[in-house]
Motif scaffolding. Sequence first.
Motif, PDB file in Angstrom:
ATOM      1  N   SER A  55       0.831  -1.286   0.024  1.00 39.22           N
ATOM      2  CA  SER A  55       0.136  -0.257  -0.092  1.00 39.22           C
ATOM      3  C   SER A  55       0.843   1.158  -0.062  1.00 39.22           C
ATOM      4  O   SER A  55       0.478   2.315   0.231  1.00 39.22           O
ATOM      5  CB  SER A  55      -0.793   0.264   1.149  1.00 39.22           C
ATOM      6  OG  SER A  55      -1.933  -1.236   1.071  1.00 39.22           O
ATOM      7  N   SER A  56       2.288   1.312  -0.024  1.00 39.28           N
ATOM      8  CA  SER A  56       3.048   2.230  -0.148  1.00 39.28           C
ATOM      9  C   SER A  56       2.879   2.811  -1.492  1.00 39.28           C
ATOM     10  O   SER A  56       3.488   2.084  -2.493  1.00 39.28           O
ATOM     11  CB  SER A  56       4.352   2.048   0.263  1.00 39.28           C
ATOM     12  OG  SER A  56       5.181   3.099   0.286  1.00 39.28           O
ATOM     13  N   ILE A  57       3.204   4.115  -1.769  1.00 36.55           N
ATOM     14  CA  ILE A  57       3.292   4.743  -3.178  1.00 36.55           C
ATOM     15  C   ILE A  57       4.889   4.496  -3.561  1.00 36.55           C
ATOM     16  O   ILE A  57       5.100   4.453  -4.748  1.00 36.55           O
ATOM     17  CB  ILE A  57       2.972   6.343  -3.290  1.00 36.55           C
ATOM     18  CG1 ILE A  57       3.942   6.984  -2.060  1.00 36.55           C
ATOM     19  CG2 ILE A  57       1.614   6.409  -2.963  1.00 36.55           C
ATOM     20  CD1 ILE A  57       3.780   8.419  -2.164  1.00 36.55           C
ATOM     21  N   ILE A  94      -0.854  -5.300  -7.297  1.00 41.36           N
ATOM     22  CA  ILE A  94      -0.583  -4.339  -6.402  1.00 41.36           C
ATOM     23  C   ILE A  94      -0.945  -3.010  -6.780  1.00 41.36           C
ATOM     24  O   ILE A  94      -1.452  -1.999  -5.756  1.00 41.36           O
ATOM     25  CB  ILE A  94       1.094  -4.079  -6.783  1.00 41.36           C
ATOM     26  CG1 ILE A  94       1.869  -5.213  -6.209  1.00 41.36           C
ATOM     27  CG2 ILE A  94       1.467  -2.760  -5.972  1.00 41.36           C
ATOM     28  CD1 ILE A  94       1.908  -5.627  -4.700  1.00 41.36           C
ATOM     29  N   HIS A  95      -1.417  -2.611  -7.899  1.00 41.94           N
ATOM     30  CA  HIS A  95      -2.223  -1.440  -8.402  1.00 41.94           C
ATOM     31  C   HIS A  95      -3.578  -1.327  -7.603  1.00 41.94           C
ATOM     32  O   HIS A  95      -3.868  -0.241  -7.179  1.00 41.94           O
ATOM     33  CB  HIS A  95      -2.387  -1.208  -9.820  1.00 41.94           C
ATOM     34  CG  HIS A  95      -3.244  -0.012 -10.254  1.00 41.94           C
ATOM     35  ND1 HIS A  95      -4.303  -0.291 -10.395  1.00 41.94           N
ATOM     36  CD2 HIS A  95      -2.940   1.140 -10.039  1.00 41.94           C
ATOM     37  CE1 HIS A  95      -4.989   0.883 -10.862  1.00 41.94           C
ATOM     38  NE2 HIS A  95      -4.255   1.946 -10.262  1.00 41.94           N
ATOM     39  N   GLN A  96      -4.285  -2.857  -7.624  1.00 43.05           N
ATOM     40  CA  GLN A  96      -5.450  -2.828  -6.874  1.00 43.05           C
ATOM     41  C   GLN A  96      -5.631  -2.439  -5.506  1.00 43.05           C
ATOM     42  O   GLN A  96      -6.243  -1.466  -4.998  1.00 43.05           O
ATOM     43  CB  GLN A  96      -6.245  -3.998  -7.150  1.00 43.05           C
ATOM     44  CG  GLN A  96      -6.481  -4.336  -8.662  1.00 43.05           C
ATOM     45  CD  GLN A  96      -6.962  -5.889  -8.417  1.00 43.05           C
ATOM     46  OE1 GLN A  96      -7.091  -6.653  -7.776  1.00 43.05           O
ATOM     47  NE2 GLN A  96      -7.474  -6.108  -9.823  1.00 43.05           N
ATOM     48  N   LYS A  97      -4.490  -2.855  -4.807  1.00 44.28           N
ATOM     49  CA  LYS A  97      -4.129  -2.861  -3.425  1.00 44.28           C
ATOM     50  C   LYS A  97      -3.859  -1.220  -3.143  1.00 44.28           C
ATOM     51  O   LYS A  97      -4.365  -0.310  -2.078  1.00 44.28           O
ATOM     52  CB  LYS A  97      -3.037  -3.555  -2.675  1.00 44.28           C
ATOM     53  CG  LYS A  97      -3.589  -5.005  -2.895  1.00 44.28           C
ATOM     54  CD  LYS A  97      -2.435  -5.664  -2.066  1.00 44.28           C
ATOM     55  CE  LYS A  97      -2.816  -7.260  -2.320  1.00 44.28           C
ATOM     56  NZ  LYS A  97      -1.701  -8.077  -1.845  1.00 44.28           N
ATOM     57  N   LEU A  98      -3.099  -0.453  -4.281  1.00 46.26           N
ATOM     58  CA  LEU A  98      -2.687   0.770  -3.916  1.00 46.26           C
ATOM     59  C   LEU A  98      -3.980   1.828  -4.250  1.00 46.26           C
ATOM     60  O   LEU A  98      -4.117   2.662  -3.493  1.00 46.26           O
ATOM     61  CB  LEU A  98      -1.691   1.334  -4.998  1.00 46.26           C
ATOM     62  CG  LEU A  98      -0.262   1.034  -4.628  1.00 46.26           C
ATOM     63  CD1 LEU A  98       0.656   0.897  -5.864  1.00 46.26           C
ATOM     64  CD2 LEU A  98       0.279   1.563  -3.566  1.00 46.26           C
ATOM     65  N   VAL A 106      -0.881   6.893  -8.191  1.00 45.38           N
ATOM     66  CA  VAL A 106      -1.583   5.656  -8.535  1.00 45.38           C
ATOM     67  C   VAL A 106      -2.344   5.745  -9.524  1.00 45.38           C
ATOM     68  O   VAL A 106      -2.401   4.522 -10.343  1.00 45.38           O
ATOM     69  CB  VAL A 106      -2.354   5.249  -7.062  1.00 45.38           C
ATOM     70  CG1 VAL A 106      -3.203   4.045  -7.423  1.00 45.38           C
ATOM     71  CG2 VAL A 106      -1.694   5.230  -5.901  1.00 45.38           C
ATOM     72  N   VAL A 107      -3.111   6.712 -10.041  1.00 45.82           N
ATOM     73  CA  VAL A 107      -4.155   6.945 -11.092  1.00 45.82           C
ATOM     74  C   VAL A 107      -3.101   6.692 -12.434  1.00 45.82           C
ATOM     75  O   VAL A 107      -3.274   5.851 -13.394  1.00 45.82           O
ATOM     76  CB  VAL A 107      -4.597   8.194 -11.116  1.00 45.82           C
ATOM     77  CG1 VAL A 107      -5.261   8.450 -12.714  1.00 45.82           C
ATOM     78  CG2 VAL A 107      -5.718   8.400 -10.244  1.00 45.82           C
ATOM     79  N   ASP A 108      -1.768   7.258 -12.242  1.00 41.45           N
ATOM     80  CA  ASP A 108      -0.745   7.376 -13.296  1.00 41.45           C
ATOM     81  C   ASP A 108      -0.207   5.953 -13.598  1.00 41.45           C
ATOM     82  O   ASP A 108      -0.162   5.401 -14.634  1.00 41.45           O
ATOM     83  CB  ASP A 108       0.344   8.390 -13.059  1.00 41.45           C
ATOM     84  CG  ASP A 108       1.421   8.198 -14.163  1.00 41.45           C
ATOM     85  OD1 ASP A 108       1.120   8.974 -15.392  1.00 41.45           O
ATOM     86  OD2 ASP A 108       2.321   7.800 -13.858  1.00 41.45           O
TER      87      ASP A 108
END
Length: 367
Positions: free
Chosen positions: A179-181, A202-206, A216-218
């Motif tokens: 969950s860390s950027i 990982i993107h789903q969790k972020l 995260v969007v990018d």
Amino acid sequence: MNRKTVFLLLFGAALAACQNAAENTHAEVTVIEGTIANPQPGKMVYLSRQGLEKAVPVDSVKPDDNGKFRMEVKVESPGFYSLNVYNTQFGDLVITQPAIIKVEAAGQTNGTFKVSGSPDTDYLLRFYGLEQSFRRKADSVQALAVNGQLTQEQLMEAYQSLSADAIGKAKQMIEQNPSSIVSIVVAGALDADKEIAFLQQIHQKLAQAHPTSEYVVDFGKRLEQISKTAIGQPAPEIALNDPEGKEIRLSSLRGKYVLIDFWASWCGPCRRENPNVVRMYNRFKGKDFEIFGVSLDKERDQWLKAIKDDGLTWTHVSDLKFWQSSVVPLYRIQGIPMTVLLDKNGIIIDKNLRGQALEDRLTELLK
């Protein structure tokens, strides 16, 4: 050295645009308390946030004569920041939530820069350490090869072993910090084509942890683009003209294993690789195998001359638009030579195989 350059390059570009949070009265405050070991009275310390196109200034302060300073940053969402000490020393900070972050800086080029109170900054610095360790080991192996202590084959084996170890450790870091950027930065060390499913998870969790984060969007948009040409996906259609001006479609070769070879007459490494490609084509061309050469040339005469001089007797196409060619964004081409291997149904099954690795793969497929 300004380490911000490292993490921006690892993922191909800066991560995302940001907005100035100072206008948001609901933003919470993070305090940055710093001590500079070598004070320079009258000089400033600057804080900026990394954006998609540029760094955005956030705050500045003049330390006291003892090198102490204090900043208050209104944090709207997690972000990557850079602290500029006297325009001489630069250090990275990751600010994700209200906290008291303490900085100890030398105030000199290549001096020490220590941060406490920010676990995400610790995570980023651990990744920098992993990357630097890999580079040192790779340089040492390269030196052995230059001195004749390793063969080219041994060099490749050693490099692949070091790379696999570093990638494994980077992946473990991401798994421990889903969950860390900062995991977006670490993701740049992975082969996205092979790890696309993992990165999408990982993107789903972020996205669950930071649904409005620009970073995260990018990241999600980049993964969406990568997924279109990932291993296991149908190869996007290419329809360009051959040397006679006739349009040839990649899909016309369906039913054979196809190597898409992105190259150009002006590309030295491409021309040096061509004899190997010729040799493999002559070996496999009668066994349901074809090459689809896609050139990034801009001069037709030079393109045709290279085809003739190098004895490239397979299918060739080009729009003669150099790096503005339509295939560059379509296949995310960042450098050539680049190869994409397709199965008989036009599905991408491997990428960037050259030399012995390509020959071994074709031998396996075309026994």
